[in-house]
Design a protein around this motif. Structure first.
Motif, PDB file in Angstrom:
ATOM      1  N   THR A 198       5.103   5.666  14.485  1.00 24.13           N
ATOM      2  CA  THR A 198       5.181   5.837  13.031  1.00 24.13           C
ATOM      3  C   THR A 198       4.393   4.763  12.301  1.00 24.13           C
ATOM      4  O   THR A 198       3.641   5.059  11.351  1.00 24.13           O
ATOM      5  CB  THR A 198       6.647   5.807  12.579  1.00 24.13           C
ATOM      6  N   MET A 199       4.533   3.514  12.725  1.00 24.45           N
ATOM      7  CA  MET A 199       3.788   2.432  12.088  1.00 24.45           C
ATOM      8  C   MET A 199       2.287   2.608  12.287  1.00 24.45           C
ATOM      9  O   MET A 199       1.482   2.349  11.378  1.00 24.45           O
ATOM     10  CB  MET A 199       4.244   1.087  12.643  1.00 24.45           C
ATOM     11  N   GLY A 200       1.885   3.061  13.467  1.00 24.46           N
ATOM     12  CA  GLY A 200       0.466   3.293  13.712  1.00 24.46           C
ATOM     13  C   GLY A 200      -0.106   4.399  12.852  1.00 24.46           C
ATOM     14  O   GLY A 200      -1.222   4.291  12.324  1.00 24.46           O
ATOM     15  N   PHE A 201       0.655   5.487  12.689  1.00 24.26           N
ATOM     16  CA  PHE A 201       0.201   6.587  11.829  1.00 24.26           C
ATOM     17  C   PHE A 201       0.134   6.151  10.361  1.00 24.26           C
ATOM     18  O   PHE A 201      -0.774   6.568   9.627  1.00 24.26           O
ATOM     19  CB  PHE A 201       1.117   7.781  11.990  1.00 24.26           C
ATOM     20  N   LEU A 202       1.088   5.332   9.917  1.00 27.21           N
ATOM     21  CA  LEU A 202       1.037   4.825   8.537  1.00 27.21           C
ATOM     22  C   LEU A 202      -0.213   3.971   8.319  1.00 27.21           C
ATOM     23  O   LEU A 202      -0.871   4.064   7.272  1.00 27.21           O
ATOM     24  CB  LEU A 202       2.289   4.007   8.239  1.00 27.21           C
ATOM     25  N   ALA A 203      -0.528   3.136   9.309  1.00 25.03           N
ATOM     26  CA  ALA A 203      -1.727   2.303   9.184  1.00 25.03           C
ATOM     27  C   ALA A 203      -2.986   3.159   9.150  1.00 25.03           C
ATOM     28  O   ALA A 203      -3.932   2.859   8.400  1.00 25.03           O
ATOM     29  CB  ALA A 203      -1.790   1.314  10.344  1.00 25.03           C
ATOM     30  N   ALA A 204      -3.031   4.224   9.944  1.00 24.46           N
ATOM     31  CA  ALA A 204      -4.212   5.081   9.962  1.00 24.46           C
ATOM     32  C   ALA A 204      -4.326   5.927   8.694  1.00 24.46           C
ATOM     33  O   ALA A 204      -5.440   6.264   8.271  1.00 24.46           O
ATOM     34  CB  ALA A 204      -4.166   6.001  11.187  1.00 24.46           C
ATOM     35  N   GLN A 205      -3.201   6.269   8.087  1.00 28.63           N
ATOM     36  CA  GLN A 205      -3.226   7.133   6.907  1.00 28.63           C
ATOM     37  C   GLN A 205      -3.609   6.363   5.641  1.00 28.63           C
ATOM     38  O   GLN A 205      -4.465   6.811   4.872  1.00 28.63           O
ATOM     39  CB  GLN A 205      -1.849   7.790   6.722  1.00 28.63           C
ATOM     40  N   PHE A 206      -3.000   5.206   5.415  1.00 23.08           N
ATOM     41  CA  PHE A 206      -3.174   4.519   4.141  1.00 23.08           C
ATOM     42  C   PHE A 206      -4.273   3.456   4.189  1.00 23.08           C
ATOM     43  O   PHE A 206      -4.823   3.112   3.133  1.00 23.08           O
ATOM     44  CB  PHE A 206      -1.847   3.887   3.711  1.00 23.08           C
ATOM     45  N   ARG A 207      -4.565   2.920   5.399  1.00 20.28           N
ATOM     46  CA  ARG A 207      -5.587   1.888   5.530  1.00 20.28           C
ATOM     47  C   ARG A 207      -5.330   0.744   4.548  1.00 20.28           C
ATOM     48  O   ARG A 207      -4.199   0.531   4.122  1.00 20.28           O
ATOM     49  CB  ARG A 207      -6.988   2.488   5.338  1.00 20.28           C
ATOM     50  N   GLY A 208      -6.349  -0.028   4.204  1.00 27.67           N
ATOM     51  CA  GLY A 208      -6.181  -1.084   3.214  1.00 27.67           C
ATOM     52  C   GLY A 208      -5.100  -2.080   3.578  1.00 27.67           C
ATOM     53  O   GLY A 208      -4.963  -2.518   4.728  1.00 27.67           O
ATOM     54  N   TRP A 209      -4.286  -2.444   2.583  1.00 26.70           N
ATOM     55  CA  TRP A 209      -3.281  -3.488   2.778  1.00 26.70           C
ATOM     56  C   TRP A 209      -2.154  -3.024   3.690  1.00 26.70           C
ATOM     57  O   TRP A 209      -1.539  -3.843   4.382  1.00 26.70           O
ATOM     58  CB  TRP A 209      -2.716  -3.941   1.422  1.00 26.70           C
ATOM     59  N   VAL A 210      -1.886  -1.707   3.717  1.00 23.68           N
ATOM     60  CA  VAL A 210      -0.852  -1.195   4.636  1.00 23.68           C
ATOM     61  C   VAL A 210      -1.288  -1.414   6.083  1.00 23.68           C
ATOM     62  O   VAL A 210      -0.507  -1.877   6.935  1.00 23.68           O
ATOM     63  CB  VAL A 210      -0.574   0.298   4.362  1.00 23.68           C
ATOM     64  N   GLU A 211      -2.532  -1.093   6.372  1.00 24.37           N
ATOM     65  CA  GLU A 211      -3.045  -1.292   7.722  1.00 24.37           C
ATOM     66  C   GLU A 211      -3.036  -2.774   8.097  1.00 24.37           C
ATOM     67  O   GLU A 211      -2.649  -3.140   9.219  1.00 24.37           O
ATOM     68  CB  GLU A 211      -4.454  -0.727   7.817  1.00 24.37           C
TER      69      GLU A 211
END
Length: 296
Positions: free
Chosen positions: A115-128
């Protein structure tokens, strides 16, 4: 000259090729070491499922007249411990407890990390950047020391132990899921599904996750034995599974005090830990070779 004609000699029918047995097919698919590893893991899973029917005694049943009975004692084939409790019964229960903790923690770690990996790939930027910073922090943190501190402060319970073990190794899944999701998005099919009106959750769950599931499954098989060893270490130190329950590490911890007088108390769970972790590692390596397209 007789009118009777000689009967033609019987011809032997062509022999049908011998059917390929199940064992031969399995040997073609898997090496002998992997077959043995699979059989052992299956035996451990069945032991955990049917532990209540396989235990000859309750794990708390004591017989002081038979304390420290050695291997092969009638009625106690793996001997007894310092309180006369049957080692075989406690070993069967310990296999169930250790596998439940390892399975639960592995699934939690995979779900959280993916889940954390998918969030990083989806939002990029500061979330990643935040997710990757947390992953780096987790990788640099001595997990055993953190676990000892948490368990010493909050106390020990099965739920807390599973949740704590579930945090082990999540950064691996996060890195793998992030990289594979970015790669899948670059291939174009994910963008095409988005243009058709699919929501991000549908894109990741229905289209990206099935394509990266094989790599994540292989990673789970490699993390699983590490969690077993981690739980065994915590139980060995007295901060894992608490009496009257029993785990493999718990048995090793209690048996170390009788190593010279009754080595079977510690030997039986130690052998199970070694063979189980080795078997799962062999299966993980075999799955990685089978699912990696670059090797084929």
């Amino acid at each position: 000259m007789s009118d009777a004609t000689a009967a033609p000699a019987p011809t032997s029918a062509p022999m049908a090729p011998a059917p390929i047995g199940l064992v031969s097919r399995i040997r073609r698919l898997m090496p002998a070491s992997v077959v043995l590893a699979f059989v052992w893991v299956l035996l451990m899973v069945l032991t955990a499922i049917f532990a209540d029917w396989l235990r000859p005694y309750e794990i708390t049943t004591m017989d002081l007249s038979a304390r420290l009975a050695p291997f092969g004692t009638p009625g106690h084939w793996l001997g007894t411990d310092e309180l006369g409790r049957d080692v075989l019964s406690r070993l069967i229960q310990s296999i169930r407890v250790s596998l439940v903790i390892a399975f639960g923690a592995t699934i939690l770690s995979a779900l959280f990390g993916t889940t954390m990996g998918f969030l990083a790939a989806q939002f990029r930027g500061w979330v990643e950047n935040l997710v990757m910073a947390l992953a780096d922090f987790q990788a640099a943190l001595p997990f055993m020391i953190m676990s000892l501190a948490v368990l010493a402060f909050f106390g020990t319970s099965m739920v807390l132990l599973v949740c704590l073990m579930g945090l082990y190794g999540w950064e691996r899944y996060a890195r793998i899921a992030r990289g594979l999701a970015i790669s899948a998005s670059a291939q174009g099919y994910a963008a095409a599904v988005v243009q058709l009106g699919a929501t991000p959750s549908r894109v990741y769950l229905r289209h990206i996750l099935p394509n990266v599931a094989s790599t994540l499954i292989v990673s789970m098989t490699l993390t699983f034995p590490e969690i077993i060893l981690m739980e065994s270490g915590l139980s060995f130190l007295g901060l894992g599974v608490q009496p009257p329950q029993s785990s493999l590490g718990n048995m090793v911890g209690f048996g170390r005090e009788y190593l010279t007088r009754a080595p079977w108390i510690m030997l039986a769970p130690s052998v199970v830990i070694v063979i189980t972790t080795l078997s799962i590692s062999l299966l993980g390596d075999w799955l990685r070779d089978k699912m990696d397209p670059t090797i084929r």
